[in-house]
Design an enzyme around this catalytic site. Structure first.
Site, mmCIF file in Angstrom:
data_model
loop_
_atom_site.group_PDB
_atom_site.id
_atom_site.type_symbol
_atom_site.label_atom_id
_atom_site.label_comp_id
_atom_site.label_asym_id
_atom_site.label_seq_id
_atom_site.Cartn_x
_atom_site.Cartn_y
_atom_site.Cartn_z
ATOM 1 N N GLY A 71 0.799 -1.221 0.000
ATOM 2 C CA GLY A 71 0.000 0.000 0.000
ATOM 3 C C GLY A 71 0.832 1.272 0.000
ATOM 4 O O GLY A 71 0.534 2.226 -0.730
ATOM 5 N N THR A 72 1.868 1.295 0.813
ATOM 6 C CA THR A 72 2.684 2.516 0.920
ATOM 7 C C THR A 72 3.318 2.840 -0.427
ATOM 8 O O THR A 72 3.278 3.988 -0.892
ATOM 9 C CB THR A 72 3.772 2.321 1.998
ATOM 10 O OG1 THR A 72 3.117 2.034 3.239
ATOM 11 C CG2 THR A 72 4.639 3.561 2.145
ATOM 12 N N ALA A 200 -1.668 -6.629 -0.155
ATOM 13 C CA ALA A 200 -2.064 -8.035 0.075
ATOM 14 C C ALA A 200 -2.264 -8.376 1.549
ATOM 15 O O ALA A 200 -3.145 -9.162 1.894
ATOM 16 C CB ALA A 200 -1.014 -8.972 -0.533
ATOM 17 N N CYS A 325 -1.749 2.742 12.838
ATOM 18 C CA CYS A 325 -1.659 1.814 11.715
ATOM 19 C C CYS A 325 -0.174 1.597 11.530
ATOM 20 O O CYS A 325 0.300 0.505 11.272
ATOM 21 C CB CYS A 325 -2.300 2.372 10.451
ATOM 22 S SG CYS A 325 -2.680 1.101 9.252
HETATM 23 N N1 PLP Z 1 -3.213 2.739 3.203
HETATM 24 C C1 PLP Z 1 -4.041 2.352 4.182
HETATM 25 C C2 PLP Z 1 -5.433 2.902 4.232
HETATM 26 C C3 PLP Z 1 -3.612 1.453 5.152
HETATM 27 O O1 PLP Z 1 -4.443 1.091 6.137
HETATM 28 C C4 PLP Z 1 -2.299 0.953 5.076
HETATM 29 C C5 PLP Z 1 -1.844 0.004 6.116
HETATM 30 O O2 PLP Z 1 -1.104 0.254 6.961
HETATM 31 C C6 PLP Z 1 -1.459 1.385 4.026
HETATM 32 C C7 PLP Z 1 -1.957 2.276 3.099
HETATM 33 C C8 PLP Z 1 -0.059 0.895 3.880
HETATM 34 O O3 PLP Z 1 -0.033 -0.394 3.332
HETATM 35 P P1 PLP Z 1 1.285 -1.313 3.467
HETATM 36 O O4 PLP Z 1 1.343 -1.750 4.887
HETATM 37 O O5 PLP Z 1 1.034 -2.438 2.521
HETATM 38 O O6 PLP Z 1 2.430 -0.463 3.053
#
Ligand code: PLP
Length: 378
Positions: A71-72, A200, A325
């Site tokens: 996500g990041t 994922a 988070c």
């Molecule tokens: N965006 C949202 C809304 C999230 O909840 C998260 C989770 O932490 C992320 C982005 C980041 O995803 P990742 O942990 O795969 O980098």
């Protein structure tokens, strides 16, 4: 004693079926998908099948899917990618105050580079007003980025409506669907979005894998340079096994979505009704119905959220404070602050996020221990 995990918005356990699907790619099917020999081409075929499967689930073309590390990275690639493609003068971005740090901190970085950013406010339920997007648009607006579902309170944004506005103006629209995927329908055409991020590990798949959907024709540049992987927009040898896991997790999440929604909604209703009945001076944060079915964010007046988290942890219940988070982070939540909660109430908040292995007994246990824990802390 069984530990009760109610932190599925932070991450989820990998499903057995996903592990089984990934397994061969760490041993037998180990090829580099860029190699032209049969070993490489076997990996390539499976990688491209996974891309097609994922594209089909979100209503995209397979050429519009770019695999990333999660996500990041997808959020960075969307926002920086569109901004970097712009060769004009001053650019402008629109986002909201309640986005994930992956969006907010990318926008802050771009502000330091001379891009102007509007951070739209939200109402007390955490909703962005589409009219505010319309008002904020400028001729130099490069991108609008508003999340589909909030990770702290679960509020669902009016993405379709915002997308109609951006579409009419021909401005690219990105949504972070990391929390929404697998819980509500996610179709890029229905949502009117041009870019969409997925991870994922929030849908019972492996960590460190995700994708960005980019609609054909969207101005877009890579963040780093290397080989021709992902059509040159995200170079680096693909993690085929993890991508197979992502596709399997997406497939299962899509198949089971309606049942999953109903189960989560039922369990959360029991949790919230029980808390309302047994504990005084609580506040439920987030929209009543326009909300993910598995998230419950609750402020327990006169209680320190972090202390509450530790005490619950000692009773084998895993939850998050509002702000977490980025786990381990503490303090006041930017989301609850934007929803105009006082610093005191924000600091008194916990996020319960339910998942597929939770059952009524888990909720019953929480409802047994929580009232006395709150009493003792008050
Ligand atoms: N965006 C949202 C809304 C999230 O909840 C998260 C989770 O932490 C992320 C982005 C980041 O995803 P990742 O942990 O795969 O980098």
């Amino acid at each position: 004693m069984k530990s009760i995990y109610l932190d599925h918005s932070a991450t989820t356990p990998i499903r057995k079926e996903v592990i089984e699907a990934m397994h061969p790619y760490f041993s037998d099917v180990f090829g580099n998908a860029s190699n032209i020999h049969a070993v490489g081409q076997k990996a390539r075929k499976n990688l491209e099948d996974a891309r097609k499967k994922i594209a089909g689930i979100i209503g995209a073309d397979f050429t519009e899917i770019y695999f990333t590390s999660g996500g990041t990275e997808s959020d960075n690639l969307a926002i920086q990618g569109v901004t970097r493609a712009y060769k004009g003068g001053k650019g402008h971005l629109i986002t909201s105050l309640v986005e994930h740090p992956a969006v907010l901190n990318t926008c802050r970085y771009l502000e330091r580079k001379g891009i102007e950013v509007d951070y739209l406010p939200v109402d007390a339920d955490g909703l962005v007003d589409p009219a505010a997007v319309q008002t904020a648009l400028r001729p130099e607006t490069l991108l609008v980025s508003i999340m589909l579902a909030n990770n702290e309170v679960g509020t669902l944004q009016p993405i379709q409506e915002i997308g109609e506005i951006t579409k009419a103006q021909g401005i690219p629209f990105h949504t972070d669907a990391v929390q929404a995927m697998g819980k509500i329908p996610v179709n890029v055409d229905d949502l009117n979005v041009d870019l969409l991020s997925v991870s994922a590990h929030k849908i019972y798949g492996p960590k460190g894998t995700g994708f960005l959907y980019v609609k054909q024709g969207t101005p877009f540049a890579p963040l780093f340079y290397g080989g021709h992987h992902e059509r040159g927009y995200r170079p680096g040898t693909e993690n085929v096994g993890a991508i197979i896991g992502l596709a399997k997790a997406m497939e299962l999440a899509d198949l089971e979505r309606d049942n999953f929604f109903a189960t989560m909604h039922r369990l959360r209703t029991i949790l919230e009704a029980g808390i309302r009945e047994k504990i005084k001076n609580v506040r439920f944060n987030g929209h009543t119905n326009k909300r993910l079915p598995n998230i419950s964010n609750i402020s327990f007046e006169s209680v320190d959220g972090e202390t509450l988290l530790y005490v619950l942890d000692s009773q084998n219940v895993a939850v998050s404070t509002g702000a977490a988070c980025t786990s381990g982070s503490t303090g006041v939540s930017h989301v609850l602050t934007a929803m105009e909660l006082s610093a005191e109430l924000s600091g008194a908040s916990l996020r319960f996020s339910l998942g597929r292995l939770n059952d009524e007994a888990d909720i019953g246990y929480v409802l047994d221990v929580l009232p006395s824990v709150i009493d003792s802390l008050r």
